[in-house]
Design a protein around this motif. Structure first.
Motif: not given
Length: 370
Positions: A283-295
């Motif tokens: 798995k990617l360490e990123s949570a793949l959240s909407t906030a990261e998508q915006i980033g």
């Protein structure tokens, strides 16, 4: 407001809040500035059925029941704990609720391993204590104590990252609704005024760092904020934040809907891959959240504006996605490379559009980081 890097919600939306307060004739708990219905309307935006003379913008995108339960909790004498994965909008919801209820969202304690009882109670101005002794004048109240004295909302970010001593001190505040100051002979107790409450946030991924005790859990009503998986809702959030970004940076740059679809689909694919993974290493360490998508989108927009052709391209978007999500080398790079070859490459051949350029940009970014 223009000279602030990031204005708090009560400043940013001051005109809306003033107008809502002027037309609000609903019952208000304690010293609330707005009634519960108007608080909900401020957070979720207005609809035609509300019968208002003006439109109120939607600021938080999520299930209406989460907002209503949060408001009801704050109207009681219990604390509110917003819990969920990183990037699900917990802190933003807490800020909006505080702004609407008491017009002050800045009474915040940030929970870390270094947070102490002083951060949620009080400390002392050492020079004043040496000169005049300990007194209310030389005492430095914490944001939580200030919220108690003014009947406002105090916020505690990342509660589970603070130690058990700090959590135990918070139990006393939530239970007794006062803070004792034994150093003072008189006026040694600070009582909470009506309207005081605490909104805490906790990341579900922090479970096991400093678990909440049963006693502290009983003082909170839990509202779990899930990751946004509905593509339409997520697109609305990303568009809303992107428009804010462009206004803040005074950038005139077009974000093609096709590229927004590519970003949304990429995150959906990577989430599905993470859900099917057999171990954390897959798995990617990123949570793949909407906030990261915006980033990712913010990074690509700024790069296009400053170093590109002032037009967002699929290549730049792919480069930003790889750069933002590849936090571990070589693990995350291998996962992203597998995604590009196994999912994006077939899709680029079948669908065309922006996918071939996205594939090429992703490959180049991985090659640069490898």
């Amino acid at each position: 407001m223009s000279d602030l890097l990031r204005a708090p919600a009560e400043t940013k939306y001051a005109e809306e809040l003033d107008w809502l307060e002027s037309v609000d004739d609903g019952p208000k708990p304690f010293s609330w500035r707005l009634s519960p219905k108007m608080v909900r309307l401020f957070v979720l935006g207005s609809e035609r059925s509300d019968g208002l003379d003006r439109e109120i913008s939607q600021k938080w995108f999520g299930d209406r029941s989460f907002v209503e339960r949060s408001i009801v909790t704050l109207a009681s004498d219990r604390g509110l704990l917003l819990i969920g994965d990183p990037g699900t909008g917990k802190s933003w919801l807490a800020e909006l609720l505080s702004a609407a209820i008491c017009r002050n969202s800045t009474l915040v304690v940030q929970g870390t391993a270094g947070t102490t009882e002083d951060h949620i109670k009080y400390s002392w101005n050492v020079s004043m204590v040496i000169a005049k002794g300990q007194s209310r004048e030389s005492m430095i109240p914490s944001p939580i104590m200030t919220a108690m004295e003014t009947g406002a909302i105090g916020r505690f970010e990342e509660l589970t990252r603070s130690t058990s001593d700090v959590q135990d001190a918070l139990i006393s505040i939530l239970s007794e609704k006062y803070i004792s100051v034994p150093e003072l002979d008189s006026d040694g107790i600070v009582f909470a005024k009506p309207g005081f409450s605490v909104i805490a946030t906790a990341n579900s991924r922090d479970r096991g760092v400093n678990d909440l005790s049963s006693a502290l859990k009983r003082r909170f009503n839990f509202v779990r904020i899930p990751v946004v998986t509905n593509k339409k809702s997520e697109a609305e959030i990303v568009r809303f934040r992107t428009e804010e970004l462009l206004r803040r940076h005074r950038i005139e740059l077009d974000v093609p809907p096709t590229l927004l679809d590519v970003l949304l689909q990429s995150f959906a694919d990577l989430r599905a891959s993470a859900a099917a993974a057999g171990s954390d290493d897959e798995k990617l360490e990123s949570a793949l959240s909407t906030a990261e998508q915006i980033g990712v989108l913010e990074d690509s927009i700024l790069h296009s504006n400053f170093f590109g052709e002032r037009a967002l391209t699929a290549r730049t978007l792919a480069s930003s996605l790889v750069g933002s999500l590849a936090r571990r080398a070589p693990e995350d790079l291998a996962i992203l490379n597998k995604y590009l070859h196994g999912v994006v490459e077939p899709r680029s051949k079948e669908e065309g559009d922006s996918w071939p350029e996205f594939l090429e940009g992703g490959r180049d970014a991985i090659a640069t980081l490898s």
